[in-house]
Design a protein around this motif. Sequence first.
Motif, PDB file in Angstrom:
ATOM      1  N   LEU A  37     117.317 -33.060  54.190  1.00  0.00           N
ATOM      2  CA  LEU A  37     116.195 -33.099  53.253  1.00  0.00           C
ATOM      3  C   LEU A  37     116.371 -34.200  52.216  1.00  0.00           C
ATOM      4  O   LEU A  37     115.394 -34.742  51.698  1.00  0.00           O
ATOM      5  N   LYS A  38     117.597 -34.556  51.908  1.00  0.00           N
ATOM      6  CA  LYS A  38     117.841 -35.683  51.013  1.00  0.00           C
ATOM      7  C   LYS A  38     117.354 -36.978  51.648  1.00  0.00           C
ATOM      8  O   LYS A  38     116.734 -37.825  50.992  1.00  0.00           O
ATOM      9  N   MET A  39     117.613 -37.132  52.937  1.00  0.00           N
ATOM     10  CA  MET A  39     117.115 -38.298  53.657  1.00  0.00           C
ATOM     11  C   MET A  39     115.595 -38.313  53.667  1.00  0.00           C
ATOM     12  O   MET A  39     114.964 -39.365  53.528  1.00  0.00           O
ATOM     13  N   PHE A  40     114.995 -37.144  53.830  1.00  0.00           N
ATOM     14  CA  PHE A  40     113.531 -37.058  53.827  1.00  0.00           C
ATOM     15  C   PHE A  40     112.967 -37.486  52.483  1.00  0.00           C
ATOM     16  O   PHE A  40     112.001 -38.243  52.412  1.00  0.00           O
ATOM     17  N   ASN A  41     113.570 -37.021  51.404  1.00  0.00           N
ATOM     18  CA  ASN A  41     113.070 -37.347  50.067  1.00  0.00           C
ATOM     19  C   ASN A  41     113.308 -38.809  49.695  1.00  0.00           C
ATOM     20  O   ASN A  41     112.551 -39.385  48.912  1.00  0.00           O
ATOM     21  N   GLU A  42     114.351 -39.431  50.257  1.00  0.00           N
ATOM     22  CA  GLU A  42     114.678 -40.806  49.909  1.00  0.00           C
ATOM     23  C   GLU A  42     114.142 -41.826  50.904  1.00  0.00           C
ATOM     24  O   GLU A  42     114.214 -43.026  50.672  1.00  0.00           O
ATOM     25  N   GLY A  43     113.597 -41.360  52.029  1.00  0.00           N
ATOM     26  CA  GLY A  43     112.998 -42.266  52.996  1.00  0.00           C
ATOM     27  C   GLY A  43     111.719 -42.875  52.443  1.00  0.00           C
ATOM     28  O   GLY A  43     111.168 -42.432  51.435  1.00  0.00           O
ATOM     29  N   LYS A  44     111.237 -43.916  53.107  1.00  0.00           N
ATOM     30  CA  LYS A  44     110.054 -44.629  52.631  1.00  0.00           C
ATOM     31  C   LYS A  44     108.784 -44.064  53.260  1.00  0.00           C
ATOM     32  O   LYS A  44     108.748 -43.736  54.442  1.00  0.00           O
ATOM     33  N   HIS A  45     107.750 -43.969  52.442  1.00  0.00           N
ATOM     34  CA  HIS A  45     106.425 -43.551  52.892  1.00  0.00           C
ATOM     35  C   HIS A  45     105.427 -44.650  52.531  1.00  0.00           C
ATOM     36  O   HIS A  45     104.780 -44.593  51.484  1.00  0.00           O
ATOM     37  N   PRO A  46     105.273 -45.698  53.365  1.00  0.00           N
ATOM     38  CA  PRO A  46     104.283 -46.742  53.071  1.00  0.00           C
ATOM     39  C   PRO A  46     102.886 -46.172  52.877  1.00  0.00           C
ATOM     40  O   PRO A  46     102.102 -46.659  52.087  1.00  0.00           O
ATOM     41  N   ASN A  47     102.558 -45.122  53.622  1.00  0.00           N
ATOM     42  CA  ASN A  47     101.346 -44.337  53.388  1.00  0.00           C
ATOM     43  C   ASN A  47     101.624 -42.921  53.859  1.00  0.00           C
ATOM     44  O   ASN A  47     102.714 -42.633  54.356  1.00  0.00           O
ATOM     45  N   GLU A  48     100.658 -42.043  53.711  1.00  0.00           N
ATOM     46  CA  GLU A  48     100.928 -40.624  53.967  1.00  0.00           C
ATOM     47  C   GLU A  48     101.199 -40.317  55.436  1.00  0.00           C
ATOM     48  O   GLU A  48     101.740 -39.257  55.767  1.00  0.00           O
ATOM     49  N   ILE A  50     102.943 -42.497  57.551  1.00  0.00           N
ATOM     50  CA  ILE A  50     104.090 -43.254  58.068  1.00  0.00           C
ATOM     51  C   ILE A  50     105.342 -42.897  57.290  1.00  0.00           C
ATOM     52  O   ILE A  50     105.339 -42.870  56.063  1.00  0.00           O
ATOM     53  N   PHE A  51     106.411 -42.604  58.014  1.00  0.00           N
ATOM     54  CA  PHE A  51     107.704 -42.294  57.414  1.00  0.00           C
ATOM     55  C   PHE A  51     108.745 -43.214  58.034  1.00  0.00           C
ATOM     56  O   PHE A  51     108.801 -43.357  59.253  1.00  0.00           O
ATOM     57  N   GLU A  52     109.560 -43.859  57.201  1.00  0.00           N
ATOM     58  CA  GLU A  52     110.555 -44.802  57.684  1.00  0.00           C
ATOM     59  C   GLU A  52     111.954 -44.450  57.199  1.00  0.00           C
ATOM     60  O   GLU A  52     112.144 -44.069  56.050  1.00  0.00           O
ATOM     61  N   LEU A  53     112.922 -44.612  58.102  1.00  0.00           N
ATOM     62  CA  LEU A  53     114.343 -44.490  57.780  1.00  0.00           C
ATOM     63  C   LEU A  53     115.022 -45.792  58.167  1.00  0.00           C
ATOM     64  O   LEU A  53     114.975 -46.185  59.340  1.00  0.00           O
ATOM     65  N   ASP A  54     115.617 -46.475  57.196  1.00  0.00           N
ATOM     66  CA  ASP A  54     116.342 -47.714  57.469  1.00  0.00           C
ATOM     67  C   ASP A  54     115.493 -48.715  58.246  1.00  0.00           C
ATOM     68  O   ASP A  54     115.974 -49.373  59.172  1.00  0.00           O
ATOM     69  N   GLY A  55     114.228 -48.831  57.892  1.00  0.00           N
ATOM     70  CA  GLY A  55     113.349 -49.790  58.539  1.00  0.00           C
ATOM     71  C   GLY A  55     112.803 -49.351  59.873  1.00  0.00           C
ATOM     72  O   GLY A  55     112.103 -50.102  60.540  1.00  0.00           O
ATOM     73  N   VAL A  56     113.112 -48.126  60.295  1.00  0.00           N
ATOM     74  CA  VAL A  56     112.628 -47.603  61.576  1.00  0.00           C
ATOM     75  C   VAL A  56     111.561 -46.559  61.310  1.00  0.00           C
ATOM     76  O   VAL A  56     111.791 -45.593  60.568  1.00  0.00           O
ATOM     77  N   GLN A  57     110.381 -46.732  61.912  1.00  0.00           N
ATOM     78  CA  GLN A  57     109.311 -45.753  61.751  1.00  0.00           C
ATOM     79  C   GLN A  57     109.599 -44.538  62.629  1.00  0.00           C
ATOM     80  O   GLN A  57     109.813 -44.658  63.828  1.00  0.00           O
TER      81      GLN A  57
END
Length: 262
Positions: A37-48, A50-57
């Motif tokens: 869940l920490k990864m989820f909260n710190e991952g990127k959300h360019p929009n609602e 799209i979710f990205e981890l380390d540049g990977v969608q």
Amino acid sequence: MFGTQSGGGYFPTGDAEKKNPEKEKRGITTCIVPITLKMFNEGKHPNEDIFELDGVQVNEIVIVGRLINQVIQGPRVILEITDDTATCKIIFYKKDSGQPSALKDFQYLPNKYVKIYGRANGNNERFVIANSIHELKTFNEITQHFLSVFVMDQYRKKGALPEEKEQNATPSANTMTSSSLIRPQDSTPLNMSNNENQHPDVSLVVNAFKELQQVSKDIHVDDLKLHLAGRIDEMRLTNILNDLANEGTIYGSTDEFHYKMV
């Protein structure tokens, strides 16, 4: 239980982050990705959407944790979950006036440990739109999830092992090694009946069943995909499951998504 020490979400800190200031996107991963869940909260959300981890969608995620609250708001059932790295809201949508289909046979109890499959959503307010929830029976399932999180996280950050290391590696069926993630798909015909000449992909799936059945006799197809993530193509896995079912090695149990081995 899981601890809250630094790096609990497996994100790099300090010098590790400085080594890769700008990472090139490696595209979109279509497999189910285990995260904290920490990864989820710190991952990127360019929009609602799209979710990205380390540049990977990432399209689909799987999380594990302990239920701490339930709220019913109109057509939505909202569960709150924690894995001791962070907390998160999980949303189930009703299709009609009844319960969401994923919660049909599920009973909410505070402090129950669960595994949830769904899609990361949100920008200002983050939440998971869930499509499946399962109660965990043993703590081994929690350990297995966090090990899977670590392996997949390392692969995203460091990539696959070089070919020369793969030649000396002898990964077990219970380990998602980065070397196995670069193994090309074998086109050799399957041989299901003769164990001595059994195709490596079939042996991989059979061994995965044996490992997972140490935790639960009913194997969900999503757990099998996660266990074999990067080591076998999803379409090939489906074909192998069909062949194993046809020859009687495995059979469907509670529904079309669960299997047992004979």
